[in-house]
Each structure stands twice: as structure tokens, then as C-alpha cells.
Write a protein that holds these residues in place. Structure first.
Motif, PDB file in Angstrom:
ATOM      1  N   ARG A   1       0.823  -1.219   0.000  1.00  0.00           N
ATOM      2  CA  ARG A   1       0.000   0.000   0.000  1.00  0.00           C
ATOM      3  C   ARG A   1       0.849   1.257   0.000  1.00  0.00           C
TER       4      ARG A   1
ATOM      5  N   ARG B   1       2.407   1.685  -3.505  1.00  0.00           N
ATOM      6  CA  ARG B   1       1.418   2.158  -4.484  1.00  0.00           C
ATOM      7  C   ARG B   1       1.095   3.629  -4.272  1.00  0.00           C
ATOM      8  N   ARG B   2       0.913   4.008  -3.045  1.00  0.00           N
ATOM      9  CA  ARG B   2       0.578   5.413  -2.766  1.00  0.00           C
ATOM     10  C   ARG B   2       1.725   6.345  -3.138  1.00  0.00           C
TER      11      ARG B   2
ATOM     12  N   ASP C   1       0.766  -6.527 -17.784  1.00  0.00           N
ATOM     13  CA  ASP C   1      -0.266  -5.492 -17.671  1.00  0.00           C
ATOM     14  C   ASP C   1       0.307  -4.090 -17.875  1.00  0.00           C
TER      15      ASP C   1
ATOM     16  N   GLU D   1      -3.238   7.180 -16.731  1.00  0.00           N
ATOM     17  CA  GLU D   1      -3.200   5.716 -16.890  1.00  0.00           C
ATOM     18  C   GLU D   1      -2.082   5.107 -16.048  1.00  0.00           C
TER      19      GLU D   1
ATOM     20  N   GLU E   1      -3.190   5.161 -12.449  1.00  0.00           N
ATOM     21  CA  GLU E   1      -4.217   4.145 -12.207  1.00  0.00           C
ATOM     22  C   GLU E   1      -3.614   2.736 -12.205  1.00  0.00           C
ATOM     23  N   LEU E   2      -2.672   2.469 -13.113  1.00  0.00           N
ATOM     24  CA  LEU E   2      -2.020   1.161 -13.157  1.00  0.00           C
ATOM     25  C   LEU E   2      -1.284   0.899 -11.848  1.00  0.00           C
TER      26      LEU E   2
ATOM     27  N   ARG F   1      -1.872   2.321  -8.876  1.00  0.00           N
ATOM     28  CA  ARG F   1      -2.837   2.199  -7.769  1.00  0.00           C
ATOM     29  C   ARG F   1      -3.532   0.831  -7.755  1.00  0.00           C
ATOM     30  N   SER F   2      -3.750   0.263  -8.943  1.00  0.00           N
ATOM     31  CA  SER F   2      -4.494  -0.996  -9.010  1.00  0.00           C
ATOM     32  C   SER F   2      -3.593  -2.237  -9.063  1.00  0.00           C
ATOM     33  N   TRP F   3      -2.280  -2.048  -8.990  1.00  0.00           N
ATOM     34  CA  TRP F   3      -1.358  -3.181  -9.095  1.00  0.00           C
ATOM     35  C   TRP F   3      -1.562  -4.127  -7.913  1.00  0.00           C
ATOM     36  N   VAL F   4      -1.580  -5.406  -8.198  1.00  0.00           N
ATOM     37  CA  VAL F   4      -1.801  -6.414  -7.151  1.00  0.00           C
ATOM     38  C   VAL F   4      -0.490  -6.945  -6.654  1.00  0.00           C
TER      39      VAL F   4
END
Length: 157
Positions: A59, A62-63, A121, A148, A151-152, A154-157
Motif C-alpha cells: 500500500r 502504491r501510494r 499489464d 493511466e 491508475e495502473l 494504484r491498481s497493481w496487485v
């Protein structure tokens, strides 16, 4: 009860138990501080393997990187960065994020290798950023690519 034993149990005269609790609280605070500094300075590879810290580390990464991508996009929109500069910075940010998040050395991977790996991705965004950076005839919207990229990340797993 003898006076000496009573003083030992209750503390010296004028001693209040709140000082003991304050001391223990400060000691706990120092221990937590050192633990936080120790964890914060550990290499990302070790943090990814620690179950207790893995999700928090993910987290925070990503942030942090999404914030960097947003700042680059904002600087481009304000005219501070050209399209080529913003594309290069976004690509560098995305590749650094991928390296920190997965351990893969994405900074040095060719686009084909990225597309053929577990980082696939990110390949379309990296491709568009490369076009915007190196092809002067490209009509890529760098502001949209910034969104984009953010967003990529932030949404990365």
C-alpha cells in the motif's frame, strides 16, 4: 507490616504511580520507534517476504509511486515539463515501481520481455510512454498517459 517493607511496596514517600506508567509508556514509544525505523529501512525484497508487513508495504509503495506519477502529470499540464520529459519521467517511475513491487528488474527489461512476463499489464502503458518520448510524430496524450500510469500503479496487485 514493617515500615521498610511498606515503603518498598508503595515506593518512597511522595512517589506517585503515574511516573512509573509514564516511564513505561515512554519506553514502549522508544521501542516502537526503533522497530518502525528498522522496518522502514529494510530492503523491499525482504519486506515482500514478511507476511505481517507485506500488505502495508504494498500500500505504501502504491501510494508513493502513484503520487509521483500524479505530480509528473500535473507538472506536464502546467507546462513545466515537455511531453518527452513527462513521458520519460512517467516511464522511469512506472519501471521503478514495478521493480520495488515485484523484484523484477523492470528498469532494464525490453518492452518485449515485459510483455512476456508477469509484468504484462504494464506493457501497453510503457509502449505508449516510449512512443510519446521518442517519436516526435506521436499524437499520444501525455496527460492521459499520466492518469493511466497512476491508475495502473494504484491498481497493481
Amino acid at each position: 507490616m514493617p515500615d521498610d517493607l511498606l515503603e518498598f511496596v508503595s515506593g518512597p514517600p511522595g512517589y506517585e504511580s503515574r511516573w512509573l506508567w509514564l516511564g513505561l509508556a515512554l519506553l514502549t514509544l522508544v521501542i516502537v520507534w526503533y522497530a518502525a525505523v528498522f522496518v522502514a529501512t529494510m530492503p523491499a525484497a525482504r519486506l515482500r517476504r514478511m507476511p505481517a508487513v507485506r500488505s502495508l508495504h504494498s500500500r505504501v509503495l502504491r501510494r508513493r509511486f502513484a503520487g509521483t506519477a500524479a505530480t509528473i502529470a500535473r507538472r506536464h499540464r502546467s507546462g513545466e515539463l515537455s511531453g518527452e520529459q513527462a513521458s520519460a519521467a512517467l516511464s522511469r517511475t512506472l519501471r521503478s515501481f514495478l521493480h520495488q513491487a515485484t523484484g523484477r528488474r523492470a528498469q532494464y527489461m525490453q518492452l518485449r520481455a515485459v510483455a512476456a512476463s508477469d509484468l504484462a499489464d504494464a506493457a501497453p502503458v510503457l509502449s505508449a510512454l516510449g512512443d510519446a518520448q521518442f517519436d516526435r510524430s506521436s499524437t499520444a496524450d501525455v496527460a492521459r498517459l499520466g492518469d493511466e500510469t497512476e491508475e495502473l500503479i494504484r491498481s497493481w496487485v
